[in-house]
Design a protein around this motif. Structure first.
Motif, short mmCIF file in Angstrom:
data_model
loop_
_atom_site.label_atom_id
_atom_site.label_comp_id
_atom_site.label_asym_id
_atom_site.label_seq_id
_atom_site.Cartn_x
_atom_site.Cartn_y
_atom_site.Cartn_z
N GLY A 6 2.11 11.69 7.69
CA GLY A 6 1.35 11.17 6.93
C GLY A 6 1.63 9.70 6.65
N VAL A 7 2.88 9.46 6.47
CA VAL A 7 3.07 8.01 6.22
C VAL A 7 2.91 7.18 7.53
N VAL A 8 3.32 7.62 8.58
CA VAL A 8 2.99 7.03 9.79
C VAL A 8 1.49 6.59 10.19
N SER A 9 0.97 7.76 9.78
CA SER A 9 -0.50 7.68 9.88
C SER A 9 -0.94 6.51 9.01
N CYS A 42 0.85 -1.08 0.12
CA CYS A 42 0.17 0.02 -0.23
C CYS A 42 0.80 1.20 0.04
N LEU A 43 1.73 1.23 0.82
CA LEU A 43 2.87 2.43 0.93
C LEU A 43 3.63 2.86 -0.32
N LEU A 44 4.05 1.43 -0.93
CA LEU A 44 4.58 1.88 -2.19
C LEU A 44 3.76 2.35 -3.37
N LEU A 45 2.61 1.89 -3.59
CA LEU A 45 1.62 2.55 -4.42
C LEU A 45 1.00 3.73 -3.98
N ALA A 46 0.84 3.93 -2.63
CA ALA A 46 -0.04 5.39 -2.30
C ALA A 46 0.99 6.51 -2.42
N TYR A 47 2.06 6.37 -1.92
CA TYR A 47 2.99 7.65 -1.96
C TYR A 47 3.20 8.25 -3.33
N PRO A 48 3.43 7.67 -4.44
CA PRO A 48 3.64 8.35 -5.51
C PRO A 48 2.20 8.72 -5.98
N TYR A 49 1.17 8.05 -5.58
CA TYR A 49 -0.35 8.20 -6.15
C TYR A 49 -0.45 9.69 -5.50
#
Ligand SMILES: Nc1ncnc2c1ncn2[C@@H]1O[C@H](COP(=O)(O)OP(=O)(O)OP(=O)(O)O)[C@@H](O)[C@H]1O
Ligand SMILES: [Mg+2]
Lengths: 291, 370
Positions: free
Chosen positions: A213-216, A86-93
């Protein structure tokens, strides 16, 4: 899905400085408080009590049984996997979503929100149609001659990870996006003007601004994953069992004591994760509040 | 101008859509010079600065720094320090780490970084704040950190875009002095954008007046005030009285509603013939009010109001057929017991009046100066 993270988040949140104290207006919160406490605290206490009914036997059973241990480990493994993907997909998105303007931003936001408004069950069944041995993907590949046997896309860890990622992605994107929107636009230009190459400006100046935001997002997705039931039940088969499903199965077999014990184990680990996580981020931020 | 200018901007233009944000701007800045950009909102000051910094690519034109063409050099290789209006300090780093950032990017040795950071912080009187996070500082302190961070790596040019815009007036004046003191003693070439005329006058060696994407005039504050090249500059810099009319001959005389008046012609007047719209600019402090019977260049008028301001007083007079004029005078000088309704004569020395092309209606297009 459990109500644990939200409720825990609310109760652990630090009181804001400089706000008014309790007064007559506080009465307005009473129905909500009763609802949360009554329907959350009471059942939890019951579950706790049920798990130790007749001594610590259930806990001994949990500790000794390799089956439950394996399921617990698998639960953590899948939750971690889902969180990372999820993190790998979400950050760039989220990055793109916070940068583009106008129409594109609207489109990207709708793409995040519409699935959230659709029931998990419906989406899980939809993914089943996609991943089945006779599903869209396998049939297409086979008719193209790319494969002769259906790929093992369902009833395994892959299917569960895939399905949960699909469902939980918005919970990673939204907190990261909301923090990215608040990053001051002149910080990266400032870093560039000070001699930072673009990649260093990004890693050393931009990314640190978005860490809360990432930690959240990581906390939210990880905790939600730990207690996930619908997806493992529909897509997991025998291969992708997670603890929530075992709890339901035990309860169905009327082994309420053991079901409660597993539930307590899940609750305890969730609490630990939240406690550790909250050292890095204010829980208030996870649910969108600001200091 | 000399070919040895340190920073040279040549015929640079930038359009957004169909509107020209910057339209053929050329500018030469000498090494160590302090140049301000002054002009109304949206006149292209920031866009010019961003092209120098490399954040915006010009559509046309070249920018050279120390004889090197910068046009295609990316921002992080330009060696140009920038101070932003909102400070742009990195919130996750301490004050000292912020100031160390440009040195780290240049791989300066750790011991030297330490020495240079503490020297820079001492310069801006923030040595005691080295380990604080920027958000715990006041606006003025944050801007001094930003300043230290921008000069600590000895950039070849320092750009500042309304660095004091967010601060209150009193704080601004202290910082104006601090900034010029630092840039002059370090000999840093500086370009400074401001909305504030007094700030530009107090700080700059030269001021470039921006209007509508172009530099209308560049010169010392005194040049701009005393020898404005256009009506826009004349009315933008300080208070002025503008008397409309049309050219008579080429010596600066104009025909007005109250007869012919003489003035010192601005250079642009030279090529224009009889009858072209022009006007006479007279500064309020250059007008004297005398008894109506007295002669001299000027016009008959009636006193409208008198505002006493301590060191000076502002007298508003009305000229029949022409409208109001403002006169600034020493309260202890001039006509005794001046009062509203009184008939007087407003006079000035012809050399204090400047003849400029254009009609004052053009003024309506530009925001009034406060
Ligand atoms: N990124 C952009 N996209 C579109 N138009 C822009 C952009 N940046 C600037 N402009 C336009 O270019 C013109 C000049 O803008 P600029 O920011 O350079 O003005 P300025 O002189 O700095 O004004 P201010 O004093 O208000 O800061 C304005 O009309 C502005 O709207
Ligand atoms: Mg600007």
């Amino acid at each position: 899905m459990t109500s644990a993270p939200t409720a825990a988040a609310t109760t652990t949140a630090r009181p804001a400085r400089g706000r008014r104290g309790l007064d007559g207006w506080a009465l307005a919160a009473v129905p909500g408080v009763l609802f949360l406490l009554g329907l959350f605290a009471y059942p939890i206490v019951r579950v706790l009590l049920r798990s130790v009914e007749g001594g610590t036997g259930n806990y001994v059973r949990l500790a000794e049984s390799t089956g439950f241990g394996k399921i617990l480990v698998q639960t953590f493994w899948i939750a971690a996997l889902v969180t990372v993907v999820c993190l790998l997909l979400a950050y760039p998105y989220a990055l793109v979503m916070s940068r583009v303007g106008g129409l594109w931003q609207t489109v990207l936001i709708i793409l995040v929100l519409v699935p959230v408004w659709t029931a998990f069950l419906v989406r899980s069944i939809g993914m089943q149609v996609l991943l089945m041995d006779t599903g869209v993907i396998n049939r297409t590949l086979m008719s193209l001659g790319a494969i002769s046997e259906p790929l093992p896309l369902i009833r395994n860890t892959f299917a569960v990870t895939f399905g949960m990622t699909q469902i939980l992605l918005p919970f990673m994107i939204l907190p990261i996006y909301s923090v990215m929107r608040r990053v001051r636009p002149e910080l990266v230009p400032a870093a560039l003007s000070l001699g930072a190459p673009p990649w260093r400006a990004f890693l050393q100046v931009y990314v640190p601004q978005t860490l809360s935001g990432v930690v959240s997002g990581v906390l939210l997705v990880f905790v939600l994953s730990l207690g996930f039931f619908v997806v493992p039940a529909i897509l997991g088969g025998t291969g992708g069992t997670m603890i929530a499903r075992s709890i339901v199965e035990l309860a169905n077999r009327n082994d309420l004591g053991m079901a409660s014990t597993l539930a307590v184990a899940l609750l305890a680990t969730t609490t630990i994760v939240l406690a550790v996580g909250s050292r890095f981020v204010r829980l208030n931020d996870v649910i969108g509040g600001r200091r | 101008m000399s070919a040895s200018a340190f920073l040279e901007i040549f015929d640079v233009s930038k359009s957004y859509g169909t509107s020209k944000a910057v339209d053929s701007v050329s500018l030469q800045v000498q090494e160590g010079e302090f140049v301000s950009f002054l002009g109304p909102s949206g006149s292209g000051k920031t866009t010019t600065l961003q092209m120098i910094a490399g954040f915006v690519q010009p559509d046309a034109g070249t920018i050279r720094l120390g004889n090197r063409d910068l046009t295609t050099v990316p921002p992080h290789k330009r060696d140009i320090g920038i101070v932003f209006q909102n400070y742009a300090l990195f919130p996750h780093l301490t004050v000292a780490q912020n100031v160390a950032f440009p040195l780290k990017m240049r791989r300066v040795a750790a011991s030297e970084i330490k020495a240079r950071v503490s020297r820079a912080l001492e310069r801006v009187r923030l040595a005691d704040f080295a380990d604080r996070k920027p958000t715990t500082l006041s606006g003025g302190q944050q801007q001094r950190v930003a300043l230290a961070r921008a000069f600590v790596f000895e950039p070849r040019v320092l750009l500042m875009d309304e660095p004091l815009g967010a601060l209150d007036k009193k704080l601004r004046e202290g910082l104006q002095y601090e900034i010029t003191e630092i840039t002059h003693s370090l000999g840093i070439t500086t370009i400074y954008v401001t909305h504030d005329q007094d700030e530009a006058l107090a700080m700059s060696d030269r001021i470039a007046i921006y209007n509508d994407g172009a530099i209308e005039q560049i010169g010392t504050g005194r040049d701009l005030y005393e020898k404005p090249a256009s009506l826009f500059v004349a009315t933008f810099m300080g208070d002025s009285n503008v008397i409309p009319g049309s050219l008579v001959g080429t010596d600066g005389a104009i025909a007005t509603a109250v007869g012919q008046l003489d003035g010192r012609p601005a250079p642009s007047v030279a090529g224009s013939g009889d009858g072209v719209d022009a006007c006479l600019l007279v500064r309020p402090e250059n007008i004297a009010l005398v008894a109506p019977a007295k002669g001299g260049v000027g016009v008959e008028c009636t006193v409208e109001s008198i505002v006493y301001l301590g060191a000076s007083q502002r007298v508003r007079v009305t000229v029949p057929g022409l409208g109001p004029l403002t006169v600034a005078q020493d309260p202890s000088e001039g006509l005794a017991d001046l009062h509203p309704g009184q008939r007087v004569r407003a006079t000035w020395r012809p050399t204090d009046a400047v003849t400029l092309l254009g009609s004052p209606k053009a003024r309506d297009r530009t925001p009034a100066h406060v």
